[in-house]
Structure formats: structure tokens, C-alpha cells
Design an enzyme around this catalytic site. Structure first.
Site, short mmCIF file in Angstrom:
data_model
loop_
_atom_site.label_atom_id
_atom_site.label_comp_id
_atom_site.label_asym_id
_atom_site.label_seq_id
_atom_site.Cartn_x
_atom_site.Cartn_y
_atom_site.Cartn_z
N ASP A 83 3.68 17.02 12.23
CA ASP A 83 2.63 17.65 11.42
C ASP A 83 1.61 16.57 11.02
OD1 ASP A 83 1.42 19.69 9.96
OD2 ASP A 83 2.71 19.41 8.19
N HIS A 84 0.33 16.83 11.24
CA HIS A 84 -0.75 15.91 10.83
C HIS A 84 -0.58 14.46 11.28
CE1 HIS A 84 -3.09 18.76 8.50
NE2 HIS A 84 -1.96 19.23 8.02
N GLU A 142 -7.14 19.85 15.28
CA GLU A 142 -7.72 20.49 14.09
C GLU A 142 -9.22 20.28 14.07
OE1 GLU A 142 -5.83 20.18 10.23
OE2 GLU A 142 -7.78 19.94 9.25
N HIS A 189 -3.53 22.47 1.12
CA HIS A 189 -2.12 22.07 1.03
C HIS A 189 -1.68 22.07 -0.43
CE1 HIS A 189 -2.94 19.93 5.03
NE2 HIS A 189 -2.13 20.94 5.28
N GLY A 224 -1.48 25.26 5.27
CA GLY A 224 -1.53 25.58 3.84
C GLY A 224 -1.27 27.06 3.59
N SER A 225 -0.29 27.63 4.30
CA SER A 225 -0.13 29.08 4.25
C SER A 225 1.13 29.53 3.54
CB SER A 225 -0.21 29.66 5.66
OG SER A 225 -1.55 29.55 6.11
N ASP A 268 5.39 25.17 3.65
CA ASP A 268 6.17 24.08 3.07
C ASP A 268 6.42 24.36 1.58
OD1 ASP A 268 7.45 21.72 2.47
OD2 ASP A 268 5.79 20.41 2.98
N THR A 269 5.33 24.59 0.84
CA THR A 269 5.43 24.75 -0.61
C THR A 269 6.44 25.82 -1.03
OG1 THR A 269 3.19 23.94 -0.97
CG2 THR A 269 4.10 25.35 -2.68
ZN LIG Z 1 -1.47 21.02 7.23
#
Ligand SMILES: [Zn+2]
Length: 342
Positions: A83-84, A142, A189, A224-225, A268-269
Site C-alpha cells: 500500500d502506498h 494513483e 485516510h 480511505g474507504s 483500515d480504520t
Molecule cells: Zn491510501
């Protein structure tokens, strides 16, 4: 079953008209939670690790836990995704370690904070694509800049400063050959995405639909979903936490995205909230306990529940056994023949 290419999972998701959740991990319990949820719902799986997660876990631990996952859950097609990635070198090291998919986030410079130019983004992403595809590995790029900061990565802001321009998205995909494209449509995020339930003024689903119309063959990715559900926030606060009121991306908006080309959804959150709530509850209710298993077990169970629910909501449930995995060597051949015919 060995770890598989993300491209295959997303191609299958496009055929079936569903999305696949990509869940972040740092440790064994999170991996176990995801794999158990996948088994229960018969879902293909994307497990992802950020740079922060790689350094927290010394990434070899993470990689070998993922090998264990693929041994213990042989019926589940499982992807290990970076990721990233912030640079060519970061992506290269992930590929060398055994990741089957990488994100090159060239929307920011290597510091992970400063927006880069379009040309810089194209250049570094193209180099990662060349390397990755020569080994059958998938690449996510991205274009546009997301809001917030995660693991020290992100430009900050509300997410509306640099939403993705459709013309640039088309040019970017054409010039880089990425398999999947993360777009910025107002998401951020972290836990504090929106100060009220988001509407079209802050969450630009219309922009996503425009981009999908221009790039119908490109797998779109929503970052960020997390939905940041109120019940998970409430558990934390009920047991001594101090979260401020906040809103995430409603599941129905994600489902609208899935009907319009979104194949990968990063979450993630929500899992962090579930884990922390479960641990706080044990600490408050039974302060005499001190065996880590007494709180790690309910934490793992709470995360599993959230993941299984998202897998069902995204539509990936029931699709684990639709196809047999294509080897990375075969993926490499496919990329070569696509190049030869381009
Ligand atoms: Zn991300």
C-alpha cells in the site's frame, strides 16, 4: 495455493461485477481475522501492508505470516499488496520480498507529503510497471491526491484540493500501463474523513463515474474507504475512549462505486476501531486480567466480523472458488504478449 496476482482477482471482480476489499495488516491477529472472514464468506482476499506496517513488522515476519495464511487457507485466492509505495526502491524491495502486487503512489514525492508533477508521477510509475510486469506482478498507480495522513503518508488537507482530473487519468493510464488506478474523489485516510454524513459536495462520486466512462477497462481503487460506523465509535467511547464525532464513506456510496468500475476498496480504520473497542471493553470490564490472549482474541473476533460484513457488502463473498489461480509466470507472459500487440 501460492499468493496470487492482484490483476487476476480484479479482472475476475470486473467480470462478476463486484468489488474486493483490501485490508491493512501489521500483525498475526489481523491476518488471521481476514483469513477467517474470507473462509466464512468464501471470498477472495487482498491483504495489504503500508511502509509503516512493513517497518513495524520487519516485513519478513509479515511475509512469512502470509505464506502461512496461503498454506492454511488453500481454497482462498490471496494477494499480498504493498500500500502506498513512495519510490521505485520501495516497490522493488516489496517485489523482491514476494509481494504479488504493489502500489506506486507517485502522486506525492518520495517524502510522501509533497504533491509531485504529472510528469514525475508518470515517470516513476512507468519504471515500476516495467519491473513488476516483467515478474508477473500487479501495479496500482494513483492520480490526484487523497486527503489526510496515514502512517506518515499523505498531503494532509480535506481531500478536495487535488481531486482527479479525468483527462489526466486517461493520459496517465495510457502512458504507464498500470493495472489499477487509485483516484482522489474527496476521501481521506484516517478516522476523521467527514464532519457530517457526506453528500456530493464533499464526496465526488460523479467524478468517479466520469472517470469510469472514460476508462471502462481500468480497475478503479477507492482509498480511505472505511465507513467509520457509529456503533464502533460508541464502543470505544463507552469504554473510556475519546473519539470525536466523525463520518466515513457510507457503504451505499461504495456500492455505487462498485457499479461504476471500482474493484478494490481500501479499509483500515474500521478494523482498527473494532480491535481497539474490543480491547477497551476487556480492560474496563475485567481489569484483573493480564493475559494478552484475553483481549487479543476478542479483538481478532471483532475485526473478523467487520471484514466479513464488508466482504458481503462489496459482493466478493461467494467468489473464492470461481477460478483457479494463474501463476505469476503466466501473468508475465500475458503482459509480454499484450506489449507485443500494443
Ligand atoms: Zn491510501
Amino acid at each position: 495455493m501460492p499468493l496470487v496476482s492482484m490483476r487476476q482477482l480484479l479482472d475476475e471482480a470486473a467480470k462478476g461485477g463486484y468489488g474486493v476489499g483490501a485490508f491493512n495488516v501489521n500483525n498475526m491477529e489481523q491476518i488471521q481475522a481476514i483469513m477467517e472472514a474470507a473462509r466464512e464468506t468464501k471470498s477472495p482476499v487482498i491483504v495489504q501492508a503500508s511502509r509503516g506496517a512493513r517497518s513495524y513488522s520487519q516485513d519478513k515476519f509479515l511475509y512469512h505470516l502470509m505464506l502461512a495464511a496461503s498454506e492454511l487457507y488453500p481454497e482462498i485466492p490471496t494477494v499480498l499488496h504493498l500500500d502506498h509505495g513512495n519510490s521505485f526502491e520501495t516497490c522493488k524491495s516489496a517485489i523482491e520480498l514476494g509481494f504479488t502486487s504493489v502500489m506506486m503512489d507517485g502522486s506525492l514525492k518520495e517524502d510522501g507529503k509533497t504533491p509531485s508533477t504529472f510528469e514525475e508521477n508518470v515517470d516513476v510509475t512507468r519504471r515500476v510497471v516495467d519491473l513488476a510486469h516483467s515478474k508477473g506482478i500487479t501495479v496500482e498507480g494513483e492520480i490526484g491526491v487523497l486527503g489526510g495522513i496515514e502512517d506518515g503518508h499523505g498531503a494532509g488537507g480535506t481531500g478536495l484540493e487535488h481531486i482527479t482530473d479525468p483527462d489526466q487519468a486517461v493520459e496517465f493510464v495510457d502512458k504507464t500501463g498500470v493495472d489499477a488506478l487509485a483516484i482522489a474523489i474527496g476521501t481521506s485516510h484516517g478516522a476523521y474523513k467527514f464532519s457530517k454524513k457526506p453528500d456530493g459536495s464533499v464526496l465526488k462520486m460523479d467524478r468517479l463515474i466520469q472517470i469510469h466512462k472514460r476508462l471502462p477497462q481500468t480497475h478503479l481503487v477507492m482509498h480511505g474507504s472505511s465507513s467509520v460506523p457509529k456503533d464502533l465509535q460508541d464502543i470505544i467511547n463507552q469504554y473510556g475512549g475519546k473519539l470525536k464525532p466523525t463520518w466515513g464513506v457510507p457503504v451505499e456510496e461504495i456500492q455505487l462505486g462498485i457499479r461504476n468500475g471500482v474493484r478494490k476498496i481500501n479499509v483500515d480504520t474500521d478494523n482498527r476501531l473494532a480491535i481497539t473497542g474490543a480491547i477497551r471493553k476487556v480492560f474496563m470490564e475485567t481489569p484483573e486480567k493480564f493475559d494478552p490472549r484475553d483481549y487479543m482474541k476478542p479483538a481478532r473476533e471483532a475485526m473478523k466480523k467487520v471484514v466479513a460484513l464488508r466482504m458481503t457488502q462489496f459482493g466478493q463473498a461467494g467468489h473464492a472458488n470461481d477460478y483457479s489461480p494463474i501463476s505469476l509466470a503466466e501473468m508475465k507472459k500475458r503482459y509480454e504478449s499484450a506489449m507485443a500487440h500494443a
